[in-house]
Design a protein around this motif. Structure first.
Motif, PDB file in Angstrom:
ATOM      1  N   MET A  86       0.853  -1.204   0.000  1.00 53.12           N
ATOM      2  CA  MET A  86       0.000   0.000   0.000  1.00 53.12           C
ATOM      3  C   MET A  86       0.873   1.233   0.000  1.00 53.12           C
ATOM      4  SD  MET A  86      -1.500  -0.539   3.850  1.00 53.12           S
ATOM      5  CE  MET A  86      -1.585  -2.312   3.618  1.00 53.12           C
ATOM      6  N   ASP A  87       0.268   2.398  -0.081  1.00 49.51           N
ATOM      7  CA  ASP A  87       1.052   3.620  -0.142  1.00 49.51           C
ATOM      8  C   ASP A  87       1.669   3.948   1.206  1.00 49.51           C
ATOM      9  OD1 ASP A  87       1.048   6.996  -0.744  1.00 49.51           O
ATOM     10  OD2 ASP A  87       1.734   5.592  -2.253  1.00 49.51           O
ATOM     11  N   LEU A  88       2.683   4.805   1.168  1.00 51.56           N
ATOM     12  CA  LEU A  88       3.504   5.133   2.327  1.00 51.56           C
ATOM     13  C   LEU A  88       2.693   5.514   3.559  1.00 51.56           C
ATOM     14  CD1 LEU A  88       6.299   5.845   3.599  1.00 51.56           C
ATOM     15  CD2 LEU A  88       6.080   8.089   2.533  1.00 51.56           C
ATOM     16  N   ASP A  89       1.817   6.501   3.418  1.00 49.60           N
ATOM     17  CA  ASP A  89       1.061   6.991   4.577  1.00 49.60           C
ATOM     18  C   ASP A  89       0.014   5.983   5.038  1.00 49.60           C
ATOM     19  OD1 ASP A  89       2.394   9.496   4.751  1.00 49.60           O
ATOM     20  OD2 ASP A  89       1.290  10.151   2.978  1.00 49.60           O
ATOM     21  N   MET A  90      -0.555   5.224   4.103  1.00 52.77           N
ATOM     22  CA  MET A  90      -1.496   4.165   4.485  1.00 52.77           C
ATOM     23  C   MET A  90      -0.793   3.126   5.351  1.00 52.77           C
ATOM     24  SD  MET A  90      -3.571   3.472   0.931  1.00 52.77           S
ATOM     25  CE  MET A  90      -4.531   2.134   1.634  1.00 52.77           C
ATOM     26  N   TYR A  91       0.416   2.750   4.926  1.00 48.19           N
ATOM     27  CA  TYR A  91       1.134   1.687   5.631  1.00 48.19           C
ATOM     28  C   TYR A  91       1.519   2.097   7.054  1.00 48.19           C
ATOM     29  CZ  TYR A  91       3.919  -2.579   5.914  1.00 48.19           C
ATOM     30  OH  TYR A  91       4.402  -3.819   6.268  1.00 48.19           O
ATOM     31  N   GLN A  92       1.703   3.386   7.263  1.00 57.23           N
ATOM     32  CA  GLN A  92       2.090   3.876   8.587  1.00 57.23           C
ATOM     33  C   GLN A  92       0.892   4.325   9.424  1.00 57.23           C
ATOM     34  OE1 GLN A  92       5.046   3.413   9.724  1.00 57.23           O
ATOM     35  NE2 GLN A  92       5.806   2.674   7.755  1.00 57.23           N
ATOM     36  N   HIS A  93      -0.307   4.274   8.860  1.00 54.73           N
ATOM     37  CA  HIS A  93      -1.474   4.712   9.627  1.00 54.73           C
ATOM     38  C   HIS A  93      -1.668   3.815  10.847  1.00 54.73           C
ATOM     39  CE1 HIS A  93      -5.612   5.708  10.684  1.00 54.73           C
ATOM     40  NE2 HIS A  93      -5.460   6.796   9.947  1.00 54.73           N
ATOM     41  N   PRO A  94      -1.992   4.407  11.998  1.00 54.07           N
ATOM     42  CA  PRO A  94      -2.155   3.608  13.221  1.00 54.07           C
ATOM     43  C   PRO A  94      -3.130   2.446  13.085  1.00 54.07           C
ATOM     44  CG  PRO A  94      -2.128   5.939  13.754  1.00 54.07           C
ATOM     45  CD  PRO A  94      -2.130   5.853  12.259  1.00 54.07           C
ATOM     46  N   LEU A 131       6.952   4.231  -4.876  1.00 54.59           N
ATOM     47  CA  LEU A 131       5.590   3.709  -4.826  1.00 54.59           C
ATOM     48  C   LEU A 131       4.780   4.227  -6.012  1.00 54.59           C
ATOM     49  CD1 LEU A 131       5.087   4.282  -1.008  1.00 54.59           C
ATOM     50  CD2 LEU A 131       5.757   2.165  -2.141  1.00 54.59           C
ATOM     51  N   ALA A 132       3.616   3.632  -6.234  1.00 52.94           N
ATOM     52  CA  ALA A 132       2.785   4.011  -7.378  1.00 52.94           C
ATOM     53  C   ALA A 132       2.391   5.482  -7.332  1.00 52.94           C
ATOM     54  CB  ALA A 132       1.539   3.128  -7.427  1.00 52.94           C
ATOM     55  N   SER A 133       2.303   6.041  -6.129  1.00 51.28           N
ATOM     56  CA  SER A 133       1.909   7.447  -5.979  1.00 51.28           C
ATOM     57  C   SER A 133       3.019   8.406  -6.372  1.00 51.28           C
ATOM     58  CB  SER A 133       1.532   7.708  -4.522  1.00 51.28           C
ATOM     59  OG  SER A 133       2.664   7.538  -3.681  1.00 51.28           O
ATOM     60  N   GLY A 134       4.231   7.880  -6.511  1.00 50.62           N
ATOM     61  CA  GLY A 134       5.381   8.728  -6.770  1.00 50.62           C
ATOM     62  C   GLY A 134       6.190   9.009  -5.512  1.00 50.62           C
ATOM     63  N   LEU A 135       5.603   8.696  -4.353  1.00 50.91           N
ATOM     64  CA  LEU A 135       6.331   8.852  -3.101  1.00 50.91           C
ATOM     65  C   LEU A 135       7.378   7.751  -2.973  1.00 50.91           C
ATOM     66  CD1 LEU A 135       3.350   9.607  -0.666  1.00 50.91           C
ATOM     67  CD2 LEU A 135       4.966  11.261  -1.634  1.00 50.91           C
ATOM     68  N   VAL A 136       8.362   7.989  -2.138  1.00 49.45           N
ATOM     69  CA  VAL A 136       9.408   7.005  -1.891  1.00 49.45           C
ATOM     70  C   VAL A 136       9.395   6.655  -0.409  1.00 49.45           C
ATOM     71  CG1 VAL A 136      11.882   6.523  -1.943  1.00 49.45           C
ATOM     72  CG2 VAL A 136      10.839   7.860  -3.785  1.00 49.45           C
ATOM     73  N   GLY A 137       9.293   5.369  -0.108  1.00 50.40           N
ATOM     74  CA  GLY A 137       9.266   4.929   1.288  1.00 50.40           C
ATOM     75  C   GLY A 137       8.787   3.499   1.383  1.00 50.40           C
ATOM     76  N   GLN A 138       8.450   3.069   2.590  1.00 47.15           N
ATOM     77  CA  GLN A 138       8.023   1.695   2.801  1.00 47.15           C
ATOM     78  C   GLN A 138       6.569   1.507   2.385  1.00 47.15           C
ATOM     79  OE1 GLN A 138       8.194   0.297   6.830  1.00 47.15           O
ATOM     80  NE2 GLN A 138       8.276  -1.868   6.246  1.00 47.15           N
TER      81      GLN A 138
END
Length: 402
Positions: free
Chosen positions: A124-132, A156-163
């Motif tokens: 999933m996207d970066l912020d989704m994956y880190q959501h509590p 990531l597909a969104s263009g963001l870079v991260g886990q």
């Protein structure tokens, strides 16, 4: 390593990473496994059943009732058929269903009725994956005994870079091969792991500590347990819940308490892993009442704490394995090698506090492993679950291993 004769149930959910399921299917078939696929309804929007049917040489299921054949797809039989059930990619939506027992499609019904081990490879996207909420669902799913193949870092597909990237199919295959071929290679071994930070009291409400989350130590504990070991955890204060039904758990706060707990069981252990971030110093005197801010400055006199790994290293038995950890910011390799010798380690794992995505709090890590014979190994930036498996594999290569 071959997966000849192994039956793999592969679940695919609605994610842009669904295209990787084709490559994973191909790798599993090439390794000798039988692969049966189940797709969620939303997965059909990302990859066609025809592609996966062609690669697996089996019909792909996505609903309870097959309208073309008029046959009922029995989720119970599917769960009983498999030696391993892996869901890759696992979306946040399906994860929530698994974590909370929701059952509105063939995939979730098969999961709830499966008796075989389950691996989950989220994407999933970066912020989704880190959501509590997602982090809580992941912890909950793991608490059921599911094996988490943690998402990898990258674009990531969104263009963001991260886990958030689904673990690459080659890495998933490696995890599956390890699961089947190393399943009980630590059976009969007693393993002690120290993990988390220590807290050194200043007064009744304040303490000196560090940012250790205990994630690396817990990843090691889960790996040892999954490979047959009897695991004894000595944990400093961490926010991650530890299931005491899975481990022999002792919870401590200070370095002194951790040393006492470790010393008490050290002699009966086959392997000791010193993964805790133990405070080097503690206040020389603990105030009996909360210290008031009367002055503009305050000094705290510190005393040196006991070096747990050093003291136990002096009484290490023949054939007993000690594994240490080092977190450094400068002269990293030199400091790690010095500790390797000083503390009588058989292996030391070096973390860099300066490398992005590694060290405290992160779900990923990048380590260098050093041994007294001069051999070393770099992990690269991977999940802490993968680092744990790498460490266990390296322990098996230590000459004193019996």
């Amino acid at each position: 390593m071959s997966l000849q004769g192994k039956r793999i149930l592969l679940g695919v959910t609605g994610s842009i990473a669904a295209y990787k399921s084709a490559h994973l299917t191909r790798l599993l078939i090439k390794s000798g496994a039988e692969v049966q696929l189940i797709m969620s309804a939303s997965a059909l929007d990302f990859i066609t059943p025809l592609t996966l049917t062609t690669l697996s040489k089996r019909p792909v299921y996505s609903d309870f009732f097959d309208k073309k054949s008029g046959e009922w797809n029995n989720h119970v039989e599917l769960g009983l058929w498999a030696d391993l059930f892996i869901v890759a990619p696992l979306s946040a939506n399906t994860l929530a269903k698994f974590a909370n027992g929701l059952c509105d499609n063939l995939l979730s019904a098969t999961y709830l009725s499966a008796r075989c081990p389950v691996m989950l490879a989220p994407a999933m996207d970066l912020d989704m994956y880190q959501h509590p909420a997602v982090r809580d669902n992941l912890r909950k799913a793991q608490s059921f005994g599911n094996i988490l193949l943690d998402a990898e870092s990258g674009e990531l597909a969104s263009g963001l870079v991260g886990q958030g990237r689904m673990m690459e199919p080659e890495h998933i295959l490696m995890q599956i091969e390890r699961f089947f071929h190393h399943k009980a290679d630590f059976k009969g071994k007693k393993v002690m792991i120290t993990l988390g930070p220590t807290q050194e009291a200043i007064d009744p409400v304040r303490f000196i500590s560090n940012h250790s989350s205990g994630k690396m130590g817990l990843a090691l504990a889960n790996s040892f347990k999954s490979r047959g070991a009897e695991v004894y955890l000595i944990s400093g204060p961490i926010s991650i819940a530890i299931d005491s039904a899975d481990f022999y758990l002792t919870q401590v706060k200070s370095a002194s308490e951790m040393y006492q707990a470790a010393e008490a069981i050290h002699g009966s252990m086959d392997i000791c892993v010193f993964a805790a971030a133990v405070a080097d110093y503690a206040p020389a005197k603990i105030a009996e009442e909360k210290i008031k801010k009367d002055d503009s400055e305050m000094s705290i006199q510190l005393k040196k704490n006991v070096d747990i790994a050093f003291e136990l290293g002096k009484i290490k038995k023949l054939g007993q394995i000690h594994v240490g950890f080092a977190l450094e910011t400068t002269n990293e390799e030199a400091y790690a090698k010095a500790k390797l010798d000083k503390k009588n380690f058989d292996m030391i794992v070096l973390n860099s506090a300066t490398e992005k995505g590694a060290g405290f709090q992160h779900d990923t890590n990048s380590v260098r492993i050093f041994r007294p014979d001069g051999k070393s190994l770099d992990s690269g930036l991977v999940s802490k679950v993968q680092v744990a498996e790498l460490i266990l594999d390296e322990i098996k290569n230590i000459p004193v291993w019996i």
